[in-house]
Design an enzyme around this catalytic site. Sequence first.
Site, PDB file in Angstrom:
ATOM      1  N   HIS A  39       0.863  -1.182   0.000  1.00 14.39           N
ATOM      2  CA  HIS A  39       0.000   0.000   0.000  1.00 14.39           C
ATOM      3  C   HIS A  39       0.904   1.237   0.000  1.00 14.39           C
ATOM      4  O   HIS A  39       2.004   1.197   0.546  1.00 14.39           O
ATOM      5  CB  HIS A  39      -0.820  -0.053   1.293  1.00 14.39           C
ATOM      6  CG  HIS A  39      -1.935   0.930   1.387  1.00 14.39           C
ATOM      7  ND1 HIS A  39      -1.745   2.238   1.743  1.00 14.39           N
ATOM      8  CD2 HIS A  39      -3.279   0.788   1.207  1.00 14.39           C
ATOM      9  CE1 HIS A  39      -2.911   2.860   1.774  1.00 14.39           C
ATOM     10  NE2 HIS A  39      -3.861   2.005   1.450  1.00 14.39           N
ATOM     11  N   ASP A  93       2.873  -4.502   8.167  1.00 19.11           N
ATOM     12  CA  ASP A  93       1.624  -3.786   7.911  1.00 19.11           C
ATOM     13  C   ASP A  93       0.481  -4.771   8.162  1.00 19.11           C
ATOM     14  O   ASP A  93       0.254  -5.684   7.363  1.00 19.11           O
ATOM     15  CB  ASP A  93       1.590  -3.284   6.468  1.00 19.11           C
ATOM     16  CG  ASP A  93       0.244  -2.658   6.126  1.00 19.11           C
ATOM     17  OD1 ASP A  93      -0.593  -2.518   7.037  1.00 19.11           O
ATOM     18  OD2 ASP A  93       0.039  -2.301   4.948  1.00 19.11           O
ATOM     19  N   GLN A  96      -4.764  -4.995   7.038  1.00 21.27           N
ATOM     20  CA  GLN A  96      -5.754  -5.922   6.492  1.00 21.27           C
ATOM     21  C   GLN A  96      -5.690  -7.277   7.185  1.00 21.27           C
ATOM     22  O   GLN A  96      -6.662  -8.022   7.163  1.00 21.27           O
ATOM     23  CB  GLN A  96      -5.547  -6.092   4.974  1.00 21.27           C
ATOM     24  CG  GLN A  96      -5.698  -4.806   4.179  1.00 21.27           C
ATOM     25  CD  GLN A  96      -7.123  -4.284   4.144  1.00 21.27           C
ATOM     26  OE1 GLN A  96      -8.082  -5.007   4.416  1.00 21.27           O
ATOM     27  NE2 GLN A  96      -7.284  -3.012   3.823  1.00 21.27           N
ATOM     28  N   LYS A 109     -10.497  -0.279  10.457  1.00 16.42           N
ATOM     29  CA  LYS A 109     -10.728  -1.434   9.576  1.00 16.42           C
ATOM     30  C   LYS A 109     -11.077  -2.685  10.378  1.00 16.42           C
ATOM     31  O   LYS A 109     -11.386  -3.721   9.805  1.00 16.42           O
ATOM     32  CB  LYS A 109      -9.489  -1.705   8.725  1.00 16.42           C
ATOM     33  CG  LYS A 109      -9.203  -0.586   7.710  1.00 16.42           C
ATOM     34  CD  LYS A 109      -8.042  -0.944   6.834  1.00 16.42           C
ATOM     35  CE  LYS A 109      -7.440   0.252   6.150  1.00 16.42           C
ATOM     36  NZ  LYS A 109      -8.103   0.604   4.887  1.00 16.42           N
ATOM     37  N   CYS A 124      -5.069   2.616  -3.492  1.00 18.01           N
ATOM     38  CA  CYS A 124      -3.786   3.126  -2.956  1.00 18.01           C
ATOM     39  C   CYS A 124      -2.662   2.113  -3.121  1.00 18.01           C
ATOM     40  O   CYS A 124      -1.781   2.012  -2.258  1.00 18.01           O
ATOM     41  CB  CYS A 124      -3.896   3.522  -1.496  1.00 18.01           C
ATOM     42  SG  CYS A 124      -5.197   4.689  -1.169  1.00 18.01           S
TER      43      CYS A 124
HETATM   44  C1  LIG Z   1      -2.774  -2.778   3.393  1.00 15.69           C
HETATM   45  C2  LIG Z   1      -3.007  -1.402   3.936  1.00 15.69           C
HETATM   46  N1  LIG Z   1      -2.001  -0.746   4.519  1.00 15.69           N
HETATM   47  C3  LIG Z   1      -2.152   0.485   5.025  1.00 15.69           C
HETATM   48  C4  LIG Z   1      -3.350   1.150   4.963  1.00 15.69           C
HETATM   49  C5  LIG Z   1      -3.449   2.526   5.536  1.00 15.69           C
HETATM   50  O1  LIG Z   1      -4.389   2.595   6.549  1.00 15.69           O
HETATM   51  P1  LIG Z   1      -5.054   3.986   6.954  1.00 15.69           P
HETATM   52  O2  LIG Z   1      -5.569   4.597   5.699  1.00 15.69           O
HETATM   53  O3  LIG Z   1      -6.123   3.611   7.916  1.00 15.69           O
HETATM   54  O4  LIG Z   1      -3.987   4.834   7.582  1.00 15.69           O
HETATM   55  C6  LIG Z   1      -4.433   0.510   4.344  1.00 15.69           C
HETATM   56  C7  LIG Z   1      -5.756   1.153   4.184  1.00 15.69           C
HETATM   57  O5  LIG Z   1      -5.969   2.254   3.758  1.00 15.69           O
HETATM   58  C8  LIG Z   1      -4.253  -0.794   3.828  1.00 15.69           C
HETATM   59  O6  LIG Z   1      -5.261  -1.435   3.218  1.00 15.69           O
END
Ligand SMILES: Cc1ncc(COP(=O)(O)O)c(C=O)c1O
Lengths: 420, 176
Positions: free
Chosen positions: A132, A209, A212, A235, A375
């Site tokens: 991401h 990370d 998910q 999430k 993203c």
């Molecule tokens: C795999 C992954 N990493 C990082 C993020 C970043 O999370 P956030 O937007 O809640 O900061 C997300 C979601 O947006 C994600 O799906």
Amino acid sequence: MQTIRSQFPLLDQSIHGKPLIYLDSAATSQKPQIVIDAEKSFYETINAGAHRSSHELASRATVIFERARAQVAHLVGAHTEPGKEEIIFTAGATASFNLLANSFYNASTPWHHSARFALHAGDEIVVSRAEHHSVLLPFQELCYKTGATLRWLDVDRYGSIQSETADAVITPKTRIVAITGLSNVTGALTHLEPIIQRAHDVGALVVLDACQLIPHRRVNVHQLDVDFMCWSAHKAYGPSGVGFLYGKRDLLNELPPSQFGGSMVEAAWLDKPAEYAEPPYRFEAGTQPLAQVASAGIAAEWYEKYMTPDAITHEHVLTTQLLAIADISGVKILGRSDDQDRVGTVSFEIEGVHPHDVSQFLDSYGIEIRSGHHCAQPIHRFFHEYASNRVSLGIYNTEDEVKQCIDAIAHVRPYFLGVH
Amino acid sequence: MDFSFGFDDADDTSMSMQDMYQEFILETSRFPHGFVSQLDVSEGALVGKRNVSHCFVGQSHQFNVTCGDEVTVEVSLDPDTHTIQSLEWSGNGCAISIASLSVLHDLVVGKTLSEFLELYTVFHQLMDSRGCGLSEEQMNKLDDASVFQGVSQFPMRIKCALLGWESVKDALNHAE
Ligand SMILES: Cc1ncc(COP(=O)(O)O)c(C=O)c1O
């Protein structure tokens, strides 16, 4: 199942006159009533300056704030005893990654120098092609700022991270490995063990990370032996505006601060440098989102209770059912179309129909899915797509909802292309 | 629970997907006019210069980051009469943006620059009309472009319909 679903008030409504079918939980999950009530109740009864003022209300707010830290720590098996806390509150996973990258950068400056974390030209940071942007970009910036080099683990033809290449890509030059446990595009679970093992063999730090991963699997940070882990409350059935950074306590003890301000300092002077507080407070500059943290603690507890093996089995059944979209003419799944090492986050392309049109079409049935690049542009480029459609399951979805979604997807090409 | 953010799905029945995806739009998006699979790069090199028929050529590349719609428009403008001699485009996008480009192609070739700018303003007004449309006179001016009235009910999609218009305006700027 019904006992879970009925706890989510938002799901009980109609969109364009149709019962809402929410299939975008990978973007953000819905919240059980208790999480909503916790935030409201905090404002109605507890709200005060936690860790700042010394009156009774503030002391209650402090108790609740620290209880939330313990609740979150419990969910992932982190230490929580006073003086050993390993959970830091942030504004979200993105803020957690930026905090870490900034702290590593600060450690690379003479001012906050810490040999454990300092990066130099010749050092390498390893990510993956499936990351991401919120992982890729903070660590790519960190490379630019310190002269380190960015490398990445590649993906196989399904877009799954090739863990078996860890030994080749992660080398003694590697200082940090930042990797996702579960792709938000392909829904693939990463085989983390070989990556973590190799990273530690060469003395690199592992940043996981878990944005998910947490909403789909129970994670124990000490068993996994990751050094840092980032995720968001929103999430995983918690409130928006709160995220977490787990760090091994001995690492947090050495890690320099990232942001500066109130409540992260023991002593501040005009004419000499400050003495910074111990973790976790050193990393929690400024007034925290108190009500959201309180409700995030309740969400962690709720999740621990309901995220049972049965819930995982239920999602697995729905995932298998959902993967039948691969049989619809013109539908191509970005990722594995069998149920191996994956969860119910399924991205797909419909030949000849733009994702924007697909999601609009489904929306007219009350079915809410995501369209876009989620993203994660590098992995989309790998699939030769700019954007895709994504259906993602939450703990509350039903077989009937998945069935209706599949039926609607089958109508997309006839509607837009006039073909059958 | 007295407070509400004021969305009531019962009020929503007027907003229909069929209003947006008019049959004409769907059909046009399948076989759009003015589309070329790739614009000639050497023609691109002519930008700001005269082509073989002594018209000024202008190109514009527009990209929509949220959905990935990407379009390159090339126009040629007669320097004496200020009429648009040709319009070609390449790229990809959703049914709305593709149909809008096709309609633009049919609408503006042969029009003068100032006629185009007038239509551009009227089309923007249509997009701001929240589904209500404009006066009969203005709708007539827009000709086929008036079928995009339904799009104006969907704030997230207005920029799809506008993508082509912005590209053509920008390309004409470069041709001047
Ligand atoms: C795999 C992954 N990493 C990082 C993020 C970043 O999370 P956030 O937007 O809640 O900061 C997300 C979601 O947006 C994600 O799906």
